[in-house]
Scaffold this motif. Sequence first.
Motif, PDB file in Angstrom:
ATOM      1  N   ILE A 122     -23.608  91.026  21.351  1.00 32.67           N
ATOM      2  CA  ILE A 122     -23.039  89.689  21.334  1.00 32.67           C
ATOM      3  C   ILE A 122     -24.049  88.621  21.769  1.00 32.67           C
ATOM      4  CG2 ILE A 122     -22.124  89.777  23.685  1.00 32.67           C
ATOM      5  CD1 ILE A 122     -20.317  88.285  20.648  1.00 32.67           C
ATOM      6  N   HIS A 123     -24.982  88.991  22.656  1.00 35.52           N
ATOM      7  CA  HIS A 123     -25.952  88.005  23.147  1.00 35.52           C
ATOM      8  C   HIS A 123     -27.061  87.725  22.133  1.00 35.52           C
ATOM      9  CE1 HIS A 123     -24.065  87.947  27.040  1.00 35.52           C
ATOM     10  NE2 HIS A 123     -24.203  89.253  27.169  1.00 35.52           N
ATOM     11  N   ASN A 124     -27.183  88.586  21.146  1.00 35.47           N
ATOM     12  CA  ASN A 124     -28.231  88.427  20.139  1.00 35.47           C
ATOM     13  C   ASN A 124     -27.656  88.115  18.756  1.00 35.47           C
ATOM     14  OD1 ASN A 124     -30.381  89.085  21.953  1.00 35.47           O
ATOM     15  ND2 ASN A 124     -29.780  91.226  21.778  1.00 35.47           N
ATOM     16  N   ILE A 125     -26.391  87.698  18.689  1.00 34.71           N
ATOM     17  CA  ILE A 125     -25.766  87.494  17.380  1.00 34.71           C
ATOM     18  C   ILE A 125     -26.410  86.361  16.591  1.00 34.71           C
ATOM     19  CG2 ILE A 125     -23.514  88.431  18.019  1.00 34.71           C
ATOM     20  CD1 ILE A 125     -22.556  85.552  18.358  1.00 34.71           C
ATOM     21  N   ALA A 126     -27.107  85.460  17.260  1.00 34.99           N
ATOM     22  CA  ALA A 126     -27.782  84.394  16.523  1.00 34.99           C
ATOM     23  C   ALA A 126     -28.845  84.985  15.598  1.00 34.99           C
ATOM     24  CB  ALA A 126     -28.420  83.390  17.479  1.00 34.99           C
ATOM     25  N   ALA A 127     -29.550  86.030  16.096  1.00 31.23           N
ATOM     26  CA  ALA A 127     -30.575  86.681  15.287  1.00 31.23           C
ATOM     27  C   ALA A 127     -29.956  87.715  14.352  1.00 31.23           C
ATOM     28  CB  ALA A 127     -31.609  87.345  16.187  1.00 31.23           C
ATOM     29  N   PHE A 128     -29.074  88.546  14.892  1.00 32.32           N
ATOM     30  CA  PHE A 128     -28.391  89.569  14.100  1.00 32.32           C
ATOM     31  C   PHE A 128     -26.931  89.661  14.525  1.00 32.32           C
ATOM     32  CE2 PHE A 128     -26.664  93.810  13.679  1.00 32.32           C
ATOM     33  CZ  PHE A 128     -26.921  94.084  12.345  1.00 32.32           C
ATOM     34  N   PRO A 129     -25.973  89.547  13.604  1.00 36.49           N
ATOM     35  CA  PRO A 129     -26.178  89.495  12.157  1.00 36.49           C
ATOM     36  C   PRO A 129     -26.150  88.084  11.563  1.00 36.49           C
ATOM     37  CG  PRO A 129     -23.893  89.923  12.597  1.00 36.49           C
ATOM     38  CD  PRO A 129     -24.556  89.751  13.952  1.00 36.49           C
ATOM     39  N   LEU A 130     -26.116  87.038  12.401  1.00 32.77           N
ATOM     40  CA  LEU A 130     -25.895  85.689  11.862  1.00 32.77           C
ATOM     41  C   LEU A 130     -27.089  85.195  11.036  1.00 32.77           C
ATOM     42  CD1 LEU A 130     -23.583  83.767  11.784  1.00 32.77           C
ATOM     43  CD2 LEU A 130     -24.415  82.675  13.871  1.00 32.77           C
ATOM     44  N   ALA A 131     -28.294  85.182  11.665  1.00 32.23           N
ATOM     45  CA  ALA A 131     -29.474  84.709  10.927  1.00 32.23           C
ATOM     46  C   ALA A 131     -29.880  85.719   9.863  1.00 32.23           C
ATOM     47  CB  ALA A 131     -30.629  84.445  11.886  1.00 32.23           C
ATOM     48  N   ILE A 132     -29.969  86.974  10.266  1.00 26.36           N
ATOM     49  CA  ILE A 132     -30.305  88.080   9.357  1.00 26.36           C
ATOM     50  C   ILE A 132     -29.248  89.169   9.543  1.00 26.36           C
ATOM     51  CG2 ILE A 132     -32.044  89.791   8.705  1.00 26.36           C
ATOM     52  CD1 ILE A 132     -34.097  88.023  10.185  1.00 26.36           C
ATOM     53  N   PRO A 133     -28.474  89.574   8.546  1.00 27.38           N
ATOM     54  CA  PRO A 133     -28.653  89.245   7.137  1.00 27.38           C
ATOM     55  C   PRO A 133     -27.643  88.239   6.570  1.00 27.38           C
ATOM     56  CG  PRO A 133     -27.334  91.210   7.322  1.00 27.38           C
ATOM     57  CD  PRO A 133     -27.559  90.721   8.727  1.00 27.38           C
ATOM     58  N   LEU A 134     -26.843  87.598   7.418  1.00 29.03           N
ATOM     59  CA  LEU A 134     -25.788  86.746   6.871  1.00 29.03           C
ATOM     60  C   LEU A 134     -26.323  85.432   6.304  1.00 29.03           C
ATOM     61  CD1 LEU A 134     -22.900  87.320   9.455  1.00 29.03           C
ATOM     62  CD2 LEU A 134     -23.338  88.472   7.286  1.00 29.03           C
ATOM     63  N   ILE A 135     -27.280  84.778   6.998  1.00 28.14           N
ATOM     64  CA  ILE A 135     -27.869  83.539   6.467  1.00 28.14           C
ATOM     65  C   ILE A 135     -29.036  83.883   5.543  1.00 28.14           C
ATOM     66  CG2 ILE A 135     -29.113  81.423   7.036  1.00 28.14           C
ATOM     67  CD1 ILE A 135     -27.530  81.271   9.629  1.00 28.14           C
ATOM     68  N   ALA A 136     -30.082  84.474   6.096  1.00 26.71           N
ATOM     69  CA  ALA A 136     -31.255  84.864   5.305  1.00 26.71           C
ATOM     70  C   ALA A 136     -31.095  86.307   4.855  1.00 26.71           C
ATOM     71  CB  ALA A 136     -32.528  84.691   6.132  1.00 26.71           C
ATOM     72  N   GLY A 137     -30.169  86.509   3.938  1.00 26.06           N
ATOM     73  CA  GLY A 137     -29.918  87.840   3.408  1.00 26.06           C
ATOM     74  C   GLY A 137     -30.749  88.107   2.162  1.00 26.06           C
ATOM     75  N   PRO A 138     -30.546  89.257   1.514  1.00 25.76           N
ATOM     76  CA  PRO A 138     -31.315  89.595   0.313  1.00 25.76           C
ATOM     77  C   PRO A 138     -31.200  88.543  -0.794  1.00 25.76           C
ATOM     78  CG  PRO A 138     -30.090  91.492   1.098  1.00 25.76           C
ATOM     79  CD  PRO A 138     -29.617  90.329   1.900  1.00 25.76           C
ATOM     80  N   GLY A 139     -29.997  87.992  -0.962  1.00 27.64           N
ATOM     81  CA  GLY A 139     -29.797  86.990  -2.001  1.00 27.64           C
ATOM     82  C   GLY A 139     -30.596  85.724  -1.750  1.00 27.64           C
ATOM     83  N   ALA A 140     -30.514  85.197  -0.526  1.00 28.36           N
ATOM     84  CA  ALA A 140     -31.222  83.961  -0.188  1.00 28.36           C
ATOM     85  C   ALA A 140     -32.729  84.171  -0.223  1.00 28.36           C
ATOM     86  CB  ALA A 140     -30.789  83.467   1.189  1.00 28.36           C
ATOM     87  N   ILE A 141     -33.192  85.331   0.270  1.00 26.96           N
ATOM     88  CA  ILE A 141     -34.630  85.625   0.249  1.00 26.96           C
ATOM     89  C   ILE A 141     -35.132  85.754  -1.185  1.00 26.96           C
ATOM     90  CG2 ILE A 141     -36.368  87.379   0.813  1.00 26.96           C
ATOM     91  CD1 ILE A 141     -34.818  87.873   3.429  1.00 26.96           C
ATOM     92  N   SER A 142     -34.378  86.479  -2.017  1.00 25.88           N
ATOM     93  CA  SER A 142     -34.773  86.640  -3.423  1.00 25.88           C
ATOM     94  C   SER A 142     -34.806  85.290  -4.135  1.00 25.88           C
ATOM     95  CB  SER A 142     -33.793  87.571  -4.149  1.00 25.88           C
ATOM     96  OG  SER A 142     -33.809  88.850  -3.582  1.00 25.88           O
TER      97      SER A 142
END
Length: 209
Positions: free
Chosen positions: A112-132
Amino acid sequence: MPSYDSLFNAFVTILVTIDPPGLAPLFLALTAGMDRAQRGQVALRASIIGFVVLVLFAVAGTAILDMFGITLPAFRIAGGLLLFYISFEMIFEQRQDRKEKSAEVAITKDLIHNIAAFPLAIPLIAGPGAISATVLLSGGFRGVTAQFALAAIILLCLFIAWLVFILAERIDRFLGQTGRSILTRLLGVILAALAVQFVADGVKALIAA
């Protein structure tokens, strides 16, 4: 400097693949029990991390492809097919279920303390679709000025995502289940059309080569 149409297409493609409205209820679920200030910190950190990741691929994406001997047209076709798959999931509401599972995994693993990095930033924001999508778009943004323009578009999209996170509670109440469903399907259709265009451009470039 890229044309207005190129800039607008890049903005729409990146924004749709990030899908801020679809992330709003997940953001609320991931930050359950936090006060407004804590949610604001998570939203800001996640947006910054997502921006850094996408800009990295926008700037160095082509170099990464060259390192593996992958041509841009081939990646354009593969990326277009991936985006089409994502659009299919959006239209039939399968993508939201997958994202919710990612959120549940993070909570059960006590991250819960790292949700900004995972999974919110990666992979929900910068996921495979956005990166591609970012790597695909970077092929049409050659030169320092064009890359700055693409970075500015990514920044604008992440600003919108941050704004959605900040207003997530109000947006979720306003849209409701029906509103979210309609918006996700509409964005999915737009992304499908853009994905087909990516594949067509890739095939055309391969034939020309």
